[in-house]
Design an enzyme around this catalytic site. Structure first.
Site, short mmCIF file in Angstrom:
data_model
loop_
_atom_site.label_atom_id
_atom_site.label_comp_id
_atom_site.label_asym_id
_atom_site.label_seq_id
_atom_site.Cartn_x
_atom_site.Cartn_y
_atom_site.Cartn_z
N ARG A 58 -15.72 -7.43 -8.38
CA ARG A 58 -16.94 -7.15 -7.62
C ARG A 58 -16.75 -7.62 -6.18
O ARG A 58 -17.27 -7.05 -5.23
CB ARG A 58 -18.18 -7.82 -8.21
N TYR A 116 -30.89 12.28 5.62
CA TYR A 116 -30.67 12.44 4.18
C TYR A 116 -31.85 11.80 3.45
O TYR A 116 -32.30 10.70 3.82
CB TYR A 116 -29.36 11.75 3.80
N ASP A 188 -24.13 8.11 10.01
CA ASP A 188 -23.73 8.71 8.74
C ASP A 188 -22.99 10.00 9.10
O ASP A 188 -23.59 10.95 9.60
CB ASP A 188 -24.97 8.99 7.89
N LYS A 213 -18.54 13.33 -1.17
CA LYS A 213 -18.52 14.67 -0.60
C LYS A 213 -17.09 15.06 -0.19
O LYS A 213 -16.26 15.27 -1.04
CB LYS A 213 -19.51 14.75 0.55
C1 LIG Z 1 -24.85 12.59 -0.35
C2 LIG Z 1 -25.23 11.94 0.92
C3 LIG Z 1 -25.60 10.58 0.96
C4 LIG Z 1 -25.69 9.72 -0.27
O1 LIG Z 1 -24.47 9.56 -0.89
P1 LIG Z 1 -24.28 9.25 -2.46
O2 LIG Z 1 -22.82 9.16 -2.61
O3 LIG Z 1 -24.93 10.37 -3.20
O4 LIG Z 1 -25.00 7.96 -2.72
C5 LIG Z 1 -25.89 10.03 2.19
N1 LIG Z 1 -25.86 10.77 3.33
C6 LIG Z 1 -25.54 12.07 3.31
C7 LIG Z 1 -25.53 12.82 4.60
C8 LIG Z 1 -25.21 12.70 2.12
O5 LIG Z 1 -24.89 14.00 2.12
#
Ligand SMILES: *Cc1c(COP(=O)(O)O)cnc(C)c1O
Length: 403
Positions: A58, A116, A188, A213
């Protein structure tokens, strides 16, 4: 005479495998929750952060570190200072870690109003409960951003490319506004990936990815990552250690492997998206196509400035939002009429995927709020995958013809 160990003892204390002298080309997976020390003092020193080492997964794990270091290498490739990474079990865990590290009770955040959904909910709900207040602004209106800043503003929070309009954040301008006010710019960059844009080069203090992603890229793993200067990333590690959203070693293996083909996949997806967007925009039944590679897109000039690497035609990402004529129902029919393209959540994988925006990612918004956000109820987001462009275009045109 020494006692012969019993069968349970023998089973647990199997012989150690040899440590190979040769280095593995594939990344080794350290699937161990805990690490054995030479002596009690070494254990105490590592746990007390007096010596670098591994004690408990962890806290730190070599496979997870290998992944985080890989992302840091890509995000920091053109910088003259060191960039570090911290990996998390999901994108939301990474965002939570970064925001909790940078804020405290009474702190203020200026965030994009096109966030998001999970991030919006985190800021507006959970963090608000703990005394962190957020103003949501149109991040492309720099005067709005400037006037939202307060002496207590700790973070300006933006997304490189916003869902589903593909609005592009002007990162150097936002960095200047944030830094003039003593705040940090957190970006992000999930939709862009480090192939399209490296926000740290444009003044961001931290870049975050949902590695689920593009980085994972095969829709088979969940993860998140934050990268930035060591001092800042160390504070985020401390939050991760306390809150426990650490990435699993097997998932870190998949994500790190994803990095090796990330540029190949993303350049190809971008090239397909460019042709796809330009072709679909010419269909008579389409009222709008949001893609920053198209000159008519409002974010095109900023995108040209920030997305400055790679061959022409492969620079603008691979998310294309298509709005057919006819509103909500037309959007649903368009999504259902696609054959090759999967109706599925998420994006960035090898398979092309479609989400009808108003009924999925933006379902909490009513018609007036959708309008205010510049989203047509018929809008459909396409995450362009690795199929042949001709097949995707044929599938899409056929579905549009049938609406
Ligand atoms: C999918 C996504 C998230 C969240 O990510 P997870 O891996 O699902 O927790 C945050 N920001 C954007 C732009 C996303 O597409």
């Amino acid at each position: 005479m020494q006692r012969k160990p019993g069968e349970n003892t023998r089973a647990v204390h199997l012989p150690d495998p040899p440590q190979p002298v040769e280095r593995a080309v594939g990344q080794a997976v350290w699937r161990s929750a805990t690490f054995e020390f030479d002596d009690a003092q070494s254990y105490a020193d590592v746990l007390g952060d007096r010596r670098r080492g591994y004690s408990y997964s962890r806290i730190d794990n070599p496979t997870v570190d290998a992944f985080a270091a890989g992302v840091a290498a890509l995000e920091g490739a053109n910088l003259d200072h060191e960039v570090r990474g911290q990996a998390f079990a999901s994108g939301m865990a990474a965002i939570t870690g970064a925001l909790m590290a940078l804020t405290r009770q009474g702190a203020h955040v200026v965030a994009s109003n096109a966030l998001y959904g999970g991030t919006y909910s985190l800021l507006n709900g959970l963090l608000a409960r703990f005394g962190v207040e957020t103003d949501f602004v149109d991040i492309t209106d720099l005067d709005q951003v400037r006037s939202a800043m307060r002496p207590t503003t700790a973070v300006v929070y933006a997304e490189t490319l916003a869902n589903p309009t593909m609005v592009v954040a002007d990162l150097p301008e936002l960095a200047e506004i944030a830094h003039d006010a003593g705040a940090r710019l957190v970006v992000d960059s999930t939709f862009a990936s480090p192939v399209v844009c490296r926000p740290l080069e444009h003044g961001a203090d931290l870049v975050i990815h949902s590695a689920t992603k593009y980085i994972g890229g095969h829709s088979d793993v969940t993860g998140g990552v934050v990268a930035g200067r060591q001092e800042l990333v160390d504070t985020i590690r401390a939050v991760r250690v306390d809150t426990g959203g650490s990435l699993a070693p097997d998932d870190a293996f998949l994500l790190r492997r994803g990095l090796e083909t990330l540029p190949l996949r993303v350049r190809r997806q971008n090239a397909t998206a460019m042709v796809y967007a330009a072709t679909i925009a010419r269909h008579a039944g389409v009222t709008r196509v949001d893609y920053p590679g198209l000159t008519e897109h409002p974010g095109h000039d900023v995108a040209r400035r920030l997305f400055d690497s790679g061959p022409e035609g492969t620079r603008f990402g691979a998310i294309v939002t298509v709005t057919p004529e006819g509103g909500y129902d037309a959007g649903m029919r368009f999504a259902d009429g696609l054959g090759l393209v999967k109706v599925a959540a998420s994006l960035g994988g090898t398979h092309t995927m479609v989400s009808h925006v108003a009924s999925t990612t933006h379902r909490q918004l009513d018609e007036t709020q959708l309008k205010a956000a510049g989203i047509d109820p018929g809008a459909v987001r396409i995450s362009v995958g690795l199929e042949d462009a001709e097949d995707l275009i044929a599938d899409t045109l056929r579905s549009l013809d049938q609406i």
